[in-house]
Design an enzyme around this catalytic site. Structure first.
Site, PDB file in Angstrom:
ATOM      1  N   ILE A 110     -87.308 116.450 -36.444  1.00  0.00           N
ATOM      2  CA  ILE A 110     -86.155 117.105 -36.463  1.00  0.00           C
ATOM      3  C   ILE A 110     -84.874 116.631 -35.953  1.00  0.00           C
ATOM      4  O   ILE A 110     -84.855 115.446 -35.854  1.00  0.00           O
ATOM      5  CB  ILE A 110     -86.568 118.038 -34.835  1.00  0.00           C
ATOM      6  N   CYS A 111     -83.766 117.240 -36.292  1.00  0.00           N
ATOM      7  CA  CYS A 111     -82.431 116.751 -36.353  1.00  0.00           C
ATOM      8  C   CYS A 111     -82.213 115.550 -37.187  1.00  0.00           C
ATOM      9  O   CYS A 111     -82.001 115.595 -38.391  1.00  0.00           O
ATOM     10  CB  CYS A 111     -82.292 116.290 -34.890  1.00  0.00           C
ATOM     11  N   HIS A 112     -81.693 114.310 -36.267  1.00  0.00           N
ATOM     12  CA  HIS A 112     -81.895 113.146 -37.079  1.00  0.00           C
ATOM     13  C   HIS A 112     -82.932 112.339 -37.378  1.00  0.00           C
ATOM     14  O   HIS A 112     -82.877 111.365 -38.156  1.00  0.00           O
ATOM     15  CB  HIS A 112     -80.645 111.927 -36.323  1.00  0.00           C
ATOM     16  N   PHE A 131     -80.283 117.867 -39.268  1.00  0.00           N
ATOM     17  CA  PHE A 131     -79.030 117.946 -38.865  1.00  0.00           C
ATOM     18  C   PHE A 131     -78.114 118.036 -39.955  1.00  0.00           C
ATOM     19  O   PHE A 131     -78.288 117.273 -40.881  1.00  0.00           O
ATOM     20  CB  PHE A 131     -78.549 117.008 -37.627  1.00  0.00           C
ATOM     21  N   SER A 159     -86.763 120.425 -39.086  1.00  0.00           N
ATOM     22  CA  SER A 159     -85.771 121.383 -38.279  1.00  0.00           C
ATOM     23  C   SER A 159     -84.636 121.058 -37.999  1.00  0.00           C
ATOM     24  O   SER A 159     -84.527 119.798 -38.318  1.00  0.00           O
ATOM     25  CB  SER A 159     -86.511 121.863 -37.110  1.00  0.00           C
TER      26      SER A 159
END
Length: 178
Positions: A110-112, A131, A159
């Protein structure tokens, strides 16, 4: 009874992980009966970031140099800015991540968090999200980047950000339980 009962999940993180992106999925997985272990670059504890400030710490269960992919059913890569930067620069961590793909075990980031997947060279031709700031990095590494809440392609679930955690958690419970 959940499909996650007694499934062992590795969470690979380092100092600077985004607090919610580790704590929320870990809590959701444990609630479903999974055994979750925190794997890191060093022993002891690792510290979270929340709202750009240092925050909570979690105990490290095992260093990545001592962890074996064969002991786990799935892998979770939380985000944060400092965390994936440290993880992707560690050769043992990158090899650990790559081995989950070789073994065709489920991986979620998720994200980075997906930055580590670039260094593991496992994103080419894979539909995924992250992200937005690292979308170009993923595209340059050959990923098919999309701006969606949660994306699963094969064994990889990705995500974008903390706001996507409810959908991310539901999906990883489903994917890790297969």
């Amino acid at each position: 009874m959940s499909n996650l009962n007694n499934k062992k999940i590795a969470v690979l993180a380092a100092d600077g992980y985004e607090q919610s992106e580790l704590e929320s999925p870990v809590e959701a997985l444990k609630k479903e009966g999974a055994i979750v272990e925190i794997i890191s670059l060093k022993s002891g504890e690792i510290k979270a970031m929340k709202d750009h400030e240092w925050s909570n710490s979690v105990a490290v269960d095992k260093t990545v140099s001592d962890a074996k992919v064969s002991d786990y059913d799935a892998l979770l890569l939380p985000g944060g800015v400092l965390n994936p930067d440290a993880v992707r620069a560690d050769k043992d961590a990158v090899a650990f991540v790559k081995e989950f793909f070789t073994a065709q075990k489920p991986v979620a980031a998720i994200c980075h968090g997906p930055q580590t997947l670039i260094n593991a060279e496992v994103v080419k031709g894979v539909k995924m999200t992250s992200f937005k700031a690292i979308s170009k990095d993923l595209q340059n590494a050959g990923a098919e980047w999309v701006d969606e809440e949660v994306v699963t392609d094969g064994n990889l679930t990705t995500s974008r950000k903390p706001e996507d955690l409810p959908a991310f958690n539901r999906r990883i419970i489903e994917e890790f339980g297969k």
